[in-house]
Design a protein around this motif. Structure first.
Motif, PDB file in Angstrom:
ATOM      1  N   GLY A  40       0.807  -1.221   0.000  1.00  0.00           N
ATOM      2  CA  GLY A  40       0.000   0.000   0.000  1.00  0.00           C
ATOM      3  C   GLY A  40       0.835   1.263   0.000  1.00  0.00           C
ATOM      4  O   GLY A  40       0.325   2.337  -0.331  1.00  0.00           O
ATOM      5  N   CYS A  41       2.119   1.149   0.386  1.00  0.00           N
ATOM      6  CA  CYS A  41       2.909   2.383   0.483  1.00  0.00           C
ATOM      7  C   CYS A  41       4.407   2.141   0.411  1.00  0.00           C
ATOM      8  O   CYS A  41       5.176   3.061   0.687  1.00  0.00           O
ATOM      9  CB  CYS A  41       2.581   3.125   1.772  1.00  0.00           C
ATOM     10  SG  CYS A  41       3.233   2.340   3.264  1.00  0.00           S
ATOM     11  N   GLY A  45       6.519   2.239   4.830  1.00  0.00           N
ATOM     12  CA  GLY A  45       6.332   1.544   6.102  1.00  0.00           C
ATOM     13  C   GLY A  45       5.243   2.158   6.952  1.00  0.00           C
ATOM     14  O   GLY A  45       5.290   2.101   8.177  1.00  0.00           O
ATOM     15  N   GLN A  46       4.213   2.731   6.316  1.00  0.00           N
ATOM     16  CA  GLN A  46       3.232   3.498   7.094  1.00  0.00           C
ATOM     17  C   GLN A  46       1.816   2.936   7.085  1.00  0.00           C
ATOM     18  O   GLN A  46       1.003   3.357   7.890  1.00  0.00           O
ATOM     19  CB  GLN A  46       3.163   4.930   6.551  1.00  0.00           C
ATOM     20  CG  GLN A  46       4.428   5.726   6.769  1.00  0.00           C
ATOM     21  CD  GLN A  46       4.236   7.193   6.434  1.00  0.00           C
ATOM     22  OE1 GLN A  46       3.200   7.598   5.938  1.00  0.00           O
ATOM     23  NE2 GLN A  46       5.242   7.993   6.709  1.00  0.00           N
ATOM     24  N   CYS A  47       1.482   2.044   6.163  1.00  0.00           N
ATOM     25  CA  CYS A  47       0.070   1.647   6.052  1.00  0.00           C
ATOM     26  C   CYS A  47      -0.237   0.316   6.726  1.00  0.00           C
ATOM     27  O   CYS A  47      -1.388   0.037   7.040  1.00  0.00           O
ATOM     28  CB  CYS A  47      -0.361   1.592   4.586  1.00  0.00           C
ATOM     29  SG  CYS A  47       0.283   0.175   3.668  1.00  0.00           S
ATOM     30  N   GLY A  48       0.761  -0.518   6.916  1.00  0.00           N
ATOM     31  CA  GLY A  48       0.553  -1.797   7.591  1.00  0.00           C
ATOM     32  C   GLY A  48       0.039  -2.912   6.694  1.00  0.00           C
ATOM     33  O   GLY A  48      -0.120  -4.050   7.146  1.00  0.00           O
ATOM     34  N   CYS A  50       1.420  -4.603   4.466  1.00  0.00           N
ATOM     35  CA  CYS A  50       2.405  -5.644   4.143  1.00  0.00           C
ATOM     36  C   CYS A  50       2.845  -6.405   5.392  1.00  0.00           C
ATOM     37  O   CYS A  50       3.864  -7.095   5.365  1.00  0.00           O
ATOM     38  CB  CYS A  50       3.617  -5.006   3.480  1.00  0.00           C
ATOM     39  SG  CYS A  50       4.509  -3.917   4.616  1.00  0.00           S
ATOM     40  N   CYS A  62       7.777  -4.302   4.002  1.00  0.00           N
ATOM     41  CA  CYS A  62       8.344  -3.412   2.981  1.00  0.00           C
ATOM     42  C   CYS A  62       9.601  -2.713   3.467  1.00  0.00           C
ATOM     43  O   CYS A  62      10.374  -2.209   2.650  1.00  0.00           O
ATOM     44  CB  CYS A  62       7.311  -2.393   2.506  1.00  0.00           C
ATOM     45  SG  CYS A  62       6.832  -1.179   3.739  1.00  0.00           S
TER      46      CYS A  62
HETATM   47  S1  FES Z   1       3.363  -1.363   2.216  1.00  0.00           S
HETATM   48 FE1  FES Z   1       2.634   0.099   3.634  1.00  0.00          FE
HETATM   49  S2  FES Z   1       3.667  -0.429   5.465  1.00  0.00           S
HETATM   50 FE2  FES Z   1       4.538  -1.713   3.976  1.00  0.00          FE
END
Ligand code: FES
Ligand code: FES
Length: 573
Positions: A40-41, A45-48, A50, A62
């Motif tokens: 998602g990002c 490392g902000q959306c969780g 993964c 990620c």
């Molecule tokens: S892809 Fe968003 S936290 Fe890893």
């Protein structure tokens, strides 16, 4: 330099060739085909989305170099204890805690770790969710699903649930227990892995690219190679403010003025598509329409053009930074409104592209029986694209101005309401949607602290088809509306139109711990199901929130987001 790593994946030993500094997410998705782990990002490392377990501890894959997991055990949603996992997935369906489902596998994986440590209370789950972003649900149904497993009612007809979801999202949607486990048909999960990969080139990078849909696409055999060649766009968060780009107007006597900022849709699944030469491109709206934000996604047409030009299967993938740079934005407005006892007069300017939707919203019969005379000028602002398809665009802008004008004029809403249907949903606001659904809302803010306390919503949309899904969409719309009023904005370079905040967290989506109780009452109606009830809810909640800020602070904020209010400051802490 490439090398081999060995680790245990969901109980199986794997030996895989990787590149130097490759992330665990890249290895899982691109080399091992584990698509329940979502991007998602990355690499923010902000959306969780993964999230996986590494030796039982939740990690965002990620930003986890694969070299760090050599010899360790990695668990994805597929490797969780199946009885608990499947009960959890069913619980998400039972509460409506998973709409598009893009965020849910990561949430389930993290909560499996919390449960294994005996942290099963709601407060622990709320803490666990701090590492996650969900754009769809408004969080409450996620917490309900996690706090204690809710059994799925066997008599519930999930085809009706999917029908209601499609009416709200505007595209076909899947509602079943595979969705929370990452099984929805997202374009990039379905793309053939032998297709060449196209990603947008970063500004200033000198590498050959193919132009399609106004974007220079760098093509390579793998996603990693394409991204390396295309250059990194830093997912920065600026200290620039997200002030409305159109000049603020002076409120007329007994009237209101409002200027709004640029807003990003903030949907979690980045735009993606793939296409074979001469074929139809995969939709970018695999299990949700991105709240209208993907209605005109550039990924499918670009995939088609590139596949036909290169005579090869092409997979188009956007990163979070690309989505913020290239996706269509909600058009800002600056306007005044005044109610003279019979007519609400709106005069304003909107970013070019938003005017027809705003005019259409003014043509909808007001549930208060008042006329709306709206005149919109347009201003050409230097942003890549605006879209009037975004959730409740036009409807919400008009509703907040109308409701604000009624309040400023001291109008008695109950005496204005003229029909029983409108009266059945009237709270502190009442909004009739584009497709006939109607909603009212009340937002309670603690007068002492300024903290959001509760949102009440009443909504009628013909046959609800499925109360769980309709409630979930209403709660998600309420969450998004509070964000629009209080916290969401995008800093954009006024000269170039380039968005300056490119991280998912900088968009200002309200976090799980900050969302107040959202109570949704569905008014059962005879007649066919009416779509887009969540648009009416969004507009009603936004209008009620703007009035609630006036009530507790004694003055009405003149901008969205209303950053300087106590309520917004609490949310951004
Ligand atoms: S892809 Fe968003 S936290 Fe890893
Ligand atoms: S269900 Fe959470 S982002 Fe869609």
């Amino acid at each position: 330099m490439s090398h081999h790593v060995l680790f245990n994946l969901d109980g199986q030993e794997v030996d895989v060739e990787v590149d130097e500094n490759e992330s665990l997410l890249s290895v899982l998705r691109e080399r091992l085909g584990v698509t329940s782990v979502k991007d998602g990002c990355a690499p923010q490392g902000q959306c969780g989305c993964c999230t996986v377990l590494v030796d039982g501890e939740a990690r965002v894959s990620c930003v986890t170099p694969v070299d760090r997991i050599i010899g360790r055990a990695v668990t994805t949603v597929e490797g969780l204890e199946p009885v608990w996992r499947d009960a959890c997935a069913a619980s998400f369906v039972a509460t409506g805690g998973s709409q598009c489902g893009f965020c849910t596998p990561g949430i389930i994986v993290r909560c499996a770790s919390a449960v294994a440590k005996g942290r099963v209370d709601r407060a622990s789950m709320e803490r666990a969710l701090a590492a996650h972003v969900c754009r769809c649900t408004g969080w409450q149904s996620v917490l309900d699903a996690l706090e204690s497993p809710v059994a799925l009612d066997p008599s519930r007809d999930l085809s009706l649930a999917a029908e209601r979801a499609a009416l709200e999202g505007g595209v076909p949607q899947q509602v079943d227990a595979s969705v929370p486990l990452g099984g929805a048909k997202f374009a990039d999960d379905m793309a053939p892995r032998d297709a060449v990969v196209a990603v947008p080139r970063s500004a200033g990078v000198e590498v050959s690219a193919e132009l399609a849909e106004g974007i220079a696409w760098v093509i390579a055999d793998t996603l990693r190679d394409a991204r390396t060649a295309a250059g990194k766009v830093q997912g920065r968060r600026t200290t620039l403010d997200d002030s409305p780009p159109l000049p603020s107007l002076v409120a007329p006597i007994n009237g209101v003025a409002l200027a709004t900022s640029w807003v990003d849709s903030g949907y979690l699944e980045p735009d993606a598509s793939w296409c074979e030469p001469g074929g139809e491109p995969a939709t970018a709206r695999g299990n949700g329409g991105g709240f209208g934000g993907k209605a005109d996604s550039l990924a499918p047409p670009a995939a088609r053009i590139l596949a036909d030009r290169l005579q090869r299967s092409v997979r188009v993938v956007m990163s979070r930074e690309d989505v913020v740079r290239f996706s269509a934005k909600r058009a800002p407005i600056s306007a005044t409104a005044r109610f003279d006892g019979k007519l609400v007069t709106i005069r304003g300017t909107c970013a070019s592209g938003g005017e027809s939707r705003l005019s259409k919203a003014a043509e909808i019969a007001s549930p208060y029986g008042v006329g709306i005379d709206a005149v919109w000028d347009t201003a050409t602002l230097p942003v890549f694209r605006v879209s009037s398809a975004l959730r409740a665009f036009g409807l919400a802008e008009t509703a907040v101005l109308v409701e604000g004008a009624l309040t400023a004029a001291g109008a008695d809403r109950l005496s204005l309401i003229q029909d029983a249907r409108s009266a059945s949903v009237l709270l502190d606001s009442c909004v009739l949607g584009f497709e006939g659904a109607i909603a009212g809302a009340r937002v309670k803010i603690n007068a002492q602290t300024g903290k959001l306390e509760k949102v009440e919503v009443k909504v009628a949309a013909g046959d609800p088809l499925d109360d769980v899904v309709m409630r979930s969409y209403a709660a998600g719309a309420a969450h998004m509306a509070l964000g629009w009023v209080l916290t969401e904005g995008l800093a954009v370079d006024p000269e170039t139109g380039e968005p300056l905040d490119l991280t998912i967290r900088s968009l200002g989506v309200i976090r799980a711990k900050d969302i107040p109780e959202i109570e949704v009452s569905i008014v059962d109606e005879a007649g066919p199901p009416l779509g887009r009830s969540s648009d009416a809810v969004f507009a009603a909640v936004a209008a009620a929130a703007w009035d609630a800020l006036l009530l507790v602070d004694g003055s009405r904020p003149a901008t969205f987001p209303a950053r300087e209010t106590r309520t917004a400051r609490i949310l951004r802490r």
